[in-house]
Design an enzyme around this catalytic site. Structure first.
Site, PDB file in Angstrom:
ATOM      1  N   ARG A 184       0.864  -1.187   0.000  1.00 42.49           N
ATOM      2  CA  ARG A 184       0.000   0.000   0.000  1.00 42.49           C
ATOM      3  C   ARG A 184       0.898   1.235   0.000  1.00 42.49           C
ATOM      4  O   ARG A 184       1.956   1.245   0.655  1.00 42.49           O
ATOM      5  CB  ARG A 184      -0.918   0.033   1.238  1.00 42.49           C
ATOM      6  CG  ARG A 184      -2.106  -0.900   1.159  1.00 42.49           C
ATOM      7  CD  ARG A 184      -3.140  -0.440   0.126  1.00 42.49           C
ATOM      8  NE  ARG A 184      -4.321  -1.290   0.059  1.00 42.49           N
ATOM      9  CZ  ARG A 184      -4.511  -2.271  -0.834  1.00 42.49           C
ATOM     10  NH1 ARG A 184      -3.583  -2.548  -1.737  1.00 42.49           N
ATOM     11  NH2 ARG A 184      -5.645  -2.961  -0.850  1.00 42.49           N
TER      12      ARG A 184
ATOM     13  N   HIS B  32      -1.360  -0.051  -9.943  1.00 40.78           N
ATOM     14  CA  HIS B  32      -2.070  -0.959  -9.021  1.00 40.78           C
ATOM     15  C   HIS B  32      -2.581  -2.203  -9.763  1.00 40.78           C
ATOM     16  O   HIS B  32      -3.773  -2.496  -9.754  1.00 40.78           O
ATOM     17  CB  HIS B  32      -3.222  -0.241  -8.304  1.00 40.78           C
ATOM     18  CG  HIS B  32      -3.616  -0.943  -7.022  1.00 40.78           C
ATOM     19  ND1 HIS B  32      -4.034  -0.263  -5.889  1.00 40.78           N
ATOM     20  CD2 HIS B  32      -3.645  -2.258  -6.681  1.00 40.78           C
ATOM     21  CE1 HIS B  32      -4.314  -1.153  -4.929  1.00 40.78           C
ATOM     22  NE2 HIS B  32      -4.084  -2.370  -5.407  1.00 40.78           N
TER      23      HIS B  32
HETATM   24  N1  LIG Z   1      -1.031  -4.181  -5.301  1.00 39.73           N
HETATM   25  C1  LIG Z   1      -1.917  -5.143  -5.383  1.00 39.73           C
HETATM   26  O1  LIG Z   1      -2.405  -5.446  -6.467  1.00 39.73           O
HETATM   27  C2  LIG Z   1      -2.317  -5.883  -4.140  1.00 39.73           C
HETATM   28  C3  LIG Z   1      -3.103  -7.050  -4.266  1.00 39.73           C
HETATM   29  C4  LIG Z   1      -3.422  -7.746  -3.113  1.00 39.73           C
HETATM   30  C5  LIG Z   1      -2.988  -7.312  -1.869  1.00 39.73           C
HETATM   31  N2  LIG Z   1      -2.231  -6.177  -1.780  1.00 39.73           N
HETATM   32  C6  LIG Z   1      -1.747  -5.722  -0.461  1.00 39.73           C
HETATM   33  O2  LIG Z   1      -0.991  -6.758   0.148  1.00 39.73           O
HETATM   34  C7  LIG Z   1      -1.270  -6.746   1.544  1.00 39.73           C
HETATM   35  C8  LIG Z   1      -0.880  -8.075   2.177  1.00 39.73           C
HETATM   36  O3  LIG Z   1      -1.820  -9.075   1.807  1.00 39.73           O
HETATM   37  P1  LIG Z   1      -1.831 -10.522   2.520  1.00 39.73           P
HETATM   38  O4  LIG Z   1      -2.977 -11.260   1.958  1.00 39.73           O
HETATM   39  O5  LIG Z   1      -0.489 -11.128   2.450  1.00 39.73           O
HETATM   40  O6  LIG Z   1      -2.119 -10.084   4.029  1.00 39.73           O
HETATM   41  P2  LIG Z   1      -1.994 -10.976   5.356  1.00 39.73           P
HETATM   42  O7  LIG Z   1      -2.091 -12.423   5.026  1.00 39.73           O
HETATM   43  O8  LIG Z   1      -2.925 -10.385   6.340  1.00 39.73           O
HETATM   44  O9  LIG Z   1      -0.473 -10.744   5.832  1.00 39.73           O
HETATM   45  C9  LIG Z   1      -0.060  -9.541   6.373  1.00 39.73           C
HETATM   46  C10 LIG Z   1       1.360  -9.708   6.869  1.00 39.73           C
HETATM   47  O10 LIG Z   1       1.811  -8.441   7.361  1.00 39.73           O
HETATM   48  C11 LIG Z   1       2.287  -8.634   8.702  1.00 39.73           C
HETATM   49  N3  LIG Z   1       2.066  -7.418   9.514  1.00 39.73           N
HETATM   50  C12 LIG Z   1       0.911  -6.757   9.731  1.00 39.73           C
HETATM   51  N4  LIG Z   1       1.118  -5.723  10.575  1.00 39.73           N
HETATM   52  C13 LIG Z   1       2.430  -5.741  10.881  1.00 39.73           C
HETATM   53  C14 LIG Z   1       3.245  -4.954  11.733  1.00 39.73           C
HETATM   54  N5  LIG Z   1       2.750  -3.925  12.420  1.00 39.73           N
HETATM   55  N6  LIG Z   1       4.553  -5.270  11.840  1.00 39.73           N
HETATM   56  C15 LIG Z   1       5.071  -6.323  11.167  1.00 39.73           C
HETATM   57  N7  LIG Z   1       4.353  -7.117  10.335  1.00 39.73           N
HETATM   58  C16 LIG Z   1       3.039  -6.829  10.209  1.00 39.73           C
HETATM   59  C17 LIG Z   1       1.499  -9.792   9.246  1.00 39.73           C
HETATM   60  O11 LIG Z   1       2.157 -10.325  10.368  1.00 39.73           O
HETATM   61  P3  LIG Z   1       1.574 -11.624  11.115  1.00 39.73           P
HETATM   62  O12 LIG Z   1       1.812 -12.766  10.141  1.00 39.73           O
HETATM   63  O13 LIG Z   1       2.405 -11.730  12.310  1.00 39.73           O
HETATM   64  O14 LIG Z   1       0.124 -11.372  11.361  1.00 39.73           O
HETATM   65  C18 LIG Z   1       1.457 -10.709   8.028  1.00 39.73           C
HETATM   66  O15 LIG Z   1       2.653 -11.456   7.930  1.00 39.73           O
HETATM   67  C19 LIG Z   1      -2.764  -6.404   1.586  1.00 39.73           C
HETATM   68  O16 LIG Z   1      -3.129  -5.901   2.840  1.00 39.73           O
HETATM   69  C20 LIG Z   1      -2.876  -5.369   0.497  1.00 39.73           C
HETATM   70  O17 LIG Z   1      -2.649  -4.092   1.057  1.00 39.73           O
HETATM   71  C21 LIG Z   1      -1.902  -5.466  -2.890  1.00 39.73           C
END
Ligand SMILES: NC(=O)c1ccc[n+]([C@@H]2O[C@H](COP(=O)([O-])OP(=O)(O)OC[C@H]3O[C@@H](n4cnc5c(N)ncnc54)[C@H](OP(=O)(O)O)[C@@H]3O)[C@@H](O)[C@H]2O)c1
Length: 307
Positions: free
Chosen positions: A222, A270
């Site tokens: 993001r 994006h």
């Molecule tokens: N550009 C695009 O097209 C696109 C598409 C899809 C998603 N995204 C982005 O990708 C992000 C991640 O997706 P996901 O499905 O992988 O999410 P997810 O499964 O919820 O994983 C989030 C990761 O971030 C870690 N995290 C969260 N807060 C943190 C903090 N304060 N300090 C350290 N680590 C932290 C979490 O730690 P824990 O494992 O310990 O909980 C987890 O490992 C989405 O939220 C979205 O913003 C972008």
């Protein structure tokens, strides 16, 4: 009924896969892109659609987000029903391909190596992936899949998350205390964190300064995870050699934003990865079927945590 709430043009793409997946799960609840709010028990929700005020949905039992990112839904105070985020194998596959592609571009130095029609025969040989340190910020559904894909190509991968993780072939750090260790020595940093109060402006001037000089940033997470001004300053000074950015504070990226013209920035609109209707419909149907049986939905968002 189940309300499909997204941009109006999305219905044409989603209707057939959703109906097929619901039939497979034995769900015979009416599904439509509009209806009487009092009749709506479940919502399939894309935050870029018209729905902002959930208060008329007085019988709402649950919401399945159609995106992985939930910051818009978490911040909506009218939405109090259980909220599940999208974990779609098709989206994960797409993100792995995008991240590996952009990491490989920088690892191999592809931009410099493509011989232009200028008669220049300048050779440089990239190090092997095993000699390249890559750090993945975020080890969730997307970050862990990308980290493992990079490790399978022999990159020296370190991952960072909020809670402690063990993933074969990847060094891991966690919490704020582990961030400096994860960033020091990281030649390529990929951000796949959710946007929360704890992650906003995570990559500020100090943390960009922990990277080795000439590091590369790849951000499909993001926009607000990075302090824009600090990044521009780091690019101008050479501390950061390049930033490939897919996400921005304001999207589309406004005309005249310094990122557009900066030679050290690659802007992608994006598109790192999309929810894929065919695979995601199965996920949504299975999750709603669970909820309809009285079981907790998978991938429920913890509103206090913000993701
Ligand atoms: N550009 C695009 O097209 C696109 C598409 C899809 C998603 N995204 C982005 O990708 C992000 C991640 O997706 P996901 O499905 O992988 O999410 P997810 O499964 O919820 O994983 C989030 C990761 O971030 C870690 N995290 C969260 N807060 C943190 C903090 N304060 N300090 C350290 N680590 C932290 C979490 O730690 P824990 O494992 O310990 O909980 C987890 O490992 C989405 O939220 C979205 O913003 C972008």
């Amino acid at each position: 009924m189940i309300l499909f709430s997204a941009k109006p043009e999305a219905w044409a793409e989603w209707e057939a896969p959703l109906r097929a997946a619901f039939a497979e799960e034995g769900i015979d609840v009416p599904l439509a892109p509009e209806g009487d709010p009092a009749e709506v028990e479940w919502i399939l929700y894309a935050p870029n659609g018209p729905l902002r005020d959930f208060s008329p949905y007085v019988n709402l039992k649950g919401v399945q987000n159609l995106w992985a990112g939930v910051e818009a839904a978490v911040g909506n105070e009218t939405l109090t029903a259980p909220l599940a985020r999208m974990v779609d194998p098709g989206m994960t596959e797409g993100m792995v391909e995008w991240v590996v592609g952009h990491v490989m571009r920088h690892h191999l130095g592809m931009d410099a190596d493509i011989c232009r029609n200028d008669g220049q025969w300048v050779r440089h040989v990239a190090p092997l992936a095993r000699e390249r340190r890559v750090t993945m910020l975020g080890l969730g559904e997307l970050g862990s899949a990308c980290a493992q894909a990079l490790a399978s190509l022999n990159f020296d991968v370190t991952g960072w998350s909020r809670t402690e993780k063990r993933i074969d072939g990847i060094a891991t750090e966690h919490e704020v205390a582990g961030l400096e260790r994860a960033l020091r020595g990281a030649e390529i940093v990929v951000l796949l964190l959710p946007l929360t109060e704890a992650t906003r402006d995570l990559m500020d001037a100090e943390r960009l300064g922990w990277l080795p000089r000439g590091a590369v940033i790849v951000n499909p997470g993001r926009g607000p995870l990075i302090d824009d001004d600090a990044l521009i300053a780091a690019l101008d000074s050479g501390q950061v050699a390049h930033a490939t950015l897919d996400v921005f504070r304001t999207e589309p990226l406004p005309e005249g934003h310094p990122f557009w013209a900066h030679p050290g920035v690659t802007v992608t609109p994006h598109i790192a990865s999309e929810t894929r209707p065919v695979t995601a419909s199965h996920v949504a149907a299975a999750n709603l079927a669970r909820a309809m049986r009285g079981e907790a939905m998978h991938h429920l968002v913890d509103r206090a945590r913000g993701y």
